[in-house]
Write an enzyme that holds these catalytic residues in place. Sequence first.
Site, PDB file in Angstrom:
ATOM      1  N   LEU A  72       0.872  -1.162   0.000  1.00 50.40           N
ATOM      2  CA  LEU A  72       0.000   0.000   0.000  1.00 50.40           C
ATOM      3  C   LEU A  72       0.912   1.215   0.000  1.00 50.40           C
ATOM      4  CD1 LEU A  72      -3.009   0.801   0.110  1.00 50.40           C
ATOM      5  CD2 LEU A  72      -2.811   0.875   2.606  1.00 50.40           C
ATOM      6  N   ASP A  73       0.711   2.100  -0.960  1.00 50.08           N
ATOM      7  CA  ASP A  73       1.619   3.236  -1.134  1.00 50.08           C
ATOM      8  C   ASP A  73       1.737   4.061   0.139  1.00 50.08           C
ATOM      9  OD1 ASP A  73       2.040   2.582  -3.800  1.00 50.08           O
ATOM     10  OD2 ASP A  73       0.358   3.808  -4.485  1.00 50.08           O
ATOM     11  N   LYS A  74       2.855   4.733   0.273  1.00 53.74           N
ATOM     12  CA  LYS A  74       3.120   5.571   1.441  1.00 53.74           C
ATOM     13  C   LYS A  74       2.039   6.627   1.630  1.00 53.74           C
ATOM     14  CE  LYS A  74       6.692   8.737   3.227  1.00 53.74           C
ATOM     15  NZ  LYS A  74       8.035   9.326   2.957  1.00 53.74           N
TER      16      LYS A  74
END
Length: 213
Positions: A72-74
């Site tokens: 999950l992207d930052k």
Amino acid sequence: MPKKSTPGARPFRRKSRRSTATVQSGQARPANPKLVLFNKPYGVLTQFSGSDDEATLKPYIPFNDVYPAGRLDKDSEGLLLLTNDGSLQHKISHPKHKLPKTYWVQVEGIPSDEVLQQLADGVELNDGMTLPAEVIRMDEPANLWPRNPPIRERKSVPDQWLCLTIREGRNRQVRRMTAAIGHPTLRLIRAAIGPWRLAGLRPGQWREVPPVW
């Protein structure tokens, strides 16, 4: 969970044939399989180590034997699954299994029915067409926590929340999909992965559940 959608609204979806995937089964299951559901806050990397100025999973997850199943992207929030079971990790994260992932997406502007149908049918990205998706307009999720930092807001431009379900996991896919239809993503929260739901978890909270596979 989200409030009820606008009366009369219907999900935009395209009918497609689904194939059943055969799960790889060469790995021995651990004696104590763990599955951890975690609400990843904005700005946290989906890894346990990083530079001194990077926020990681380490302060949040008290287990030293679990690893993220997928990423999950930052700059995205919401549900992240972690497990010590390599077979389960493969079933969750490998693209061939096409496990549905549901996102609450706040976009800039108000997408028309025609534009939402583009998402349902698949949009052209620089790495090819996306698979058909399911999308519906929704109210702001109930009991939504504030984001830190807040999103960029322009009073002259309205925004809309969408509930979007996809069955693939390309790099920054949802953001690229909404940008392709002319409605950039302002905030992105993953609400569900397959049968697992974010419900009841505040940012930084986790719970352990029995593995279902």
